[in-house]
Design a protein around this motif. Structure first.
Motif, PDB file in Angstrom:
ATOM      1  N   ALA A 168      -4.162  -1.259  11.393  1.00  0.00           N
ATOM      2  CA  ALA A 168      -4.937  -1.472  10.167  1.00  0.00           C
ATOM      3  C   ALA A 168      -6.097  -0.479  10.085  1.00  0.00           C
ATOM      4  CB  ALA A 168      -5.450  -2.902  10.108  1.00  0.00           C
ATOM      5  N   LEU A 169      -6.724  -0.184  11.205  1.00  0.00           N
ATOM      6  CA  LEU A 169      -7.800   0.808  11.220  1.00  0.00           C
ATOM      7  C   LEU A 169      -7.263   2.181  10.824  1.00  0.00           C
ATOM      8  CD1 LEU A 169      -9.657  -0.274  14.480  1.00  0.00           C
ATOM      9  CD2 LEU A 169     -10.646  -0.266  12.180  1.00  0.00           C
ATOM     10  N   ARG A 170      -6.089   2.521  11.315  1.00  0.00           N
ATOM     11  CA  ARG A 170      -5.525   3.824  10.955  1.00  0.00           C
ATOM     12  C   ARG A 170      -5.235   3.889   9.459  1.00  0.00           C
ATOM     13  NH1 ARG A 170      -1.381   7.537  14.453  1.00  0.00           N
ATOM     14  NH2 ARG A 170      -1.234   9.259  12.966  1.00  0.00           N
ATOM     15  N   GLN A 171      -4.715   2.805   8.915  1.00  0.00           N
ATOM     16  CA  GLN A 171      -4.461   2.773   7.475  1.00  0.00           C
ATOM     17  C   GLN A 171      -5.764   2.876   6.693  1.00  0.00           C
ATOM     18  OE1 GLN A 171      -5.116   0.324   4.969  1.00  0.00           O
ATOM     19  NE2 GLN A 171      -3.907   1.416   3.427  1.00  0.00           N
ATOM     20  N   LEU A 172      -6.790   2.205   7.180  1.00  0.00           N
ATOM     21  CA  LEU A 172      -8.079   2.208   6.504  1.00  0.00           C
ATOM     22  C   LEU A 172      -8.730   3.584   6.524  1.00  0.00           C
ATOM     23  CD1 LEU A 172     -10.547   0.791   5.249  1.00  0.00           C
ATOM     24  CD2 LEU A 172     -11.227   0.118   7.571  1.00  0.00           C
ATOM     25  N   PHE A 173      -8.714   4.254   7.670  1.00  0.00           N
ATOM     26  CA  PHE A 173      -9.444   5.518   7.817  1.00  0.00           C
ATOM     27  C   PHE A 173      -8.681   6.728   7.283  1.00  0.00           C
ATOM     28  CE2 PHE A 173     -11.586   3.442  11.712  1.00  0.00           C
ATOM     29  CZ  PHE A 173     -12.549   2.868  10.911  1.00  0.00           C
ATOM     30  N   SER A 174      -7.345   6.705   7.365  1.00  0.00           N
ATOM     31  CA  SER A 174      -6.591   7.905   6.998  1.00  0.00           C
ATOM     32  C   SER A 174      -5.492   7.665   5.980  1.00  0.00           C
ATOM     33  CB  SER A 174      -5.975   8.538   8.252  1.00  0.00           C
ATOM     34  OG  SER A 174      -5.016   7.667   8.822  1.00  0.00           O
ATOM     35  N   GLY A 175      -5.241   6.397   5.646  1.00  0.00           N
ATOM     36  CA  GLY A 175      -4.184   6.091   4.694  1.00  0.00           C
ATOM     37  C   GLY A 175      -2.798   6.082   5.302  1.00  0.00           C
ATOM     38  N   GLU A 176      -2.690   6.337   6.612  1.00  0.00           N
ATOM     39  CA  GLU A 176      -1.392   6.365   7.287  1.00  0.00           C
ATOM     40  C   GLU A 176      -0.981   4.954   7.690  1.00  0.00           C
ATOM     41  OE1 GLU A 176      -1.751  10.733   9.390  1.00  0.00           O
ATOM     42  OE2 GLU A 176      -2.410   8.958  10.483  1.00  0.00           O
ATOM     43  N   ARG A 177       0.303   4.696   7.616  1.00  0.00           N
ATOM     44  CA  ARG A 177       0.832   3.381   7.972  1.00  0.00           C
ATOM     45  C   ARG A 177       1.874   3.547   9.067  1.00  0.00           C
ATOM     46  NH1 ARG A 177       1.588   0.532   1.987  1.00  0.00           N
ATOM     47  NH2 ARG A 177      -0.624   0.624   1.404  1.00  0.00           N
ATOM     48  N   PRO A 178       1.472   3.429  10.333  1.00  0.00           N
ATOM     49  CA  PRO A 178       2.427   3.613  11.433  1.00  0.00           C
ATOM     50  C   PRO A 178       3.622   2.680  11.302  1.00  0.00           C
ATOM     51  CG  PRO A 178       0.172   3.534  12.252  1.00  0.00           C
ATOM     52  CD  PRO A 178       0.115   3.140  10.815  1.00  0.00           C
ATOM     53  N   ALA A 179       4.794   3.184  11.663  1.00  0.00           N
ATOM     54  CA  ALA A 179       6.023   2.409  11.556  1.00  0.00           C
ATOM     55  C   ALA A 179       6.181   1.495  12.761  1.00  0.00           C
ATOM     56  CB  ALA A 179       7.219   3.345  11.437  1.00  0.00           C
ATOM     57  N   VAL A 180       6.943   0.445  12.578  1.00  0.00           N
ATOM     58  CA  VAL A 180       7.309  -0.449  13.670  1.00  0.00           C
ATOM     59  C   VAL A 180       8.461   0.179  14.444  1.00  0.00           C
ATOM     60  CG1 VAL A 180       8.209  -2.745  14.213  1.00  0.00           C
ATOM     61  CG2 VAL A 180       6.528  -2.465  12.379  1.00  0.00           C
ATOM     62  N   PRO A 181       8.529   0.126  15.793  1.00  0.00           N
ATOM     63  CA  PRO A 181       7.512  -0.496  16.662  1.00  0.00           C
ATOM     64  C   PRO A 181       6.244   0.350  16.746  1.00  0.00           C
ATOM     65  CG  PRO A 181       9.193   0.522  18.020  1.00  0.00           C
ATOM     66  CD  PRO A 181       9.663   0.645  16.594  1.00  0.00           C
ATOM     67  N   TRP A 182       5.101  -0.290  16.635  1.00  0.00           N
ATOM     68  CA  TRP A 182       3.841   0.436  16.615  1.00  0.00           C
ATOM     69  C   TRP A 182       3.553   1.081  17.964  1.00  0.00           C
ATOM     70  CZ3 TRP A 182       1.780  -4.730  14.597  1.00  0.00           C
ATOM     71  CH2 TRP A 182       2.071  -4.854  13.236  1.00  0.00           C
TER      72      TRP A 182
END
Length: 213
Positions: A168-182
């Motif tokens: 969630a922090l990565r999405q918040l700071f850079s807009g990136e959404r890591p894929a599962v499995p994280w």
């Protein structure tokens, strides 16, 4: 919003549930934890040692101004052991907004149990806007984390929390959404530094302490 000066996010050390789930995955077996047990899951023996090593790594660098910890036992124990290795005592806050993702009616199920009980639901859990019945979407997690970050402007911050919080922090700071499995292993470290009006990613899901002592 003034961003923090620096953010370090540590996922908690290995927990007893992590050990159970890994064993079940290797055996192809379903697992269901007791309802309401998530917040009280403790660290494993290896998890305590991981936390100590992260603490020694932290003590060798710049100690944060404030440490914000999930209220869940495994995260609090991780910081408890880390703190034993740190010579100074930064301000400590325990904040409900850093809790793990609420999986609602699917609480405590490993991926095998979930596929058996609700295969369509299992296929959707990686979708950022999907909310399991009675639970949270990843965007819900990002929303509560965003609120907390907004209160920490200008500070050097250490978060000790869960994999869902780190992504969630990565999405918040850079807009990136890591894929599962994280890619957020137990006791891994993710770091961001202030860069103009935002934060720039330095490391994600790494274990810089591995092999250092």
């Amino acid at each position: 919003m003034v961003p923090p000066e620096r953010v370090v996010a540590v996922r908690h050390g290995e927990s007893t549930a992590n050990v159970l789930f890994a064993r079940a995955r290797a055996e192809g077996a379903p697992v269901a934890l007791p309802p309401g047990s998530d917040a009280g899951v403790p660290l494993s023996g290896a998890g305590w040692e991981q936390a100590a090593r992260v603490g020694r790594w932290l003590a060798g660098g710049e100690v944060p101004d404030v440490v914000v910890v999930s209220p869940y036992l495994r995260a609090r124990q991780t910081w408890e052991e880390m703190a034993r290795q740190v010579p100074s005592r930064p301000e400590l806050r325990v904040d409900e907004r850093l809790r793990d993702r609420d999986m609602g009616v699917f609480h405590g199920l490993n991926e095998i149990a979930l596929r058996e009980r609700a295969p369509e639901e299992a296929a959707r859990l990686a979708e950022w806007d999907h909310r399991p019945p009675g639970g949270e979407s990843l965007l819900d997690v990002a929303g509560r984390v965003r609120e907390l970050v907004g209160e920490l402007g200008g500070l050097r911050v250490l978060f000790v929390a869960h994999d869902a919080v780190v992504v969630a922090l990565r999405q918040l700071f850079s807009g990136e959404r890591p894929a599962v499995p994280w890619p957020v292993p137990n006791a891994s470290v993710s770091r961001w530094v202030r860069d103009g009006p935002g934060l720039r990613l330095i490391d994600f899901g790494r274990r810089p302490w591995a092999g250092a002592d």
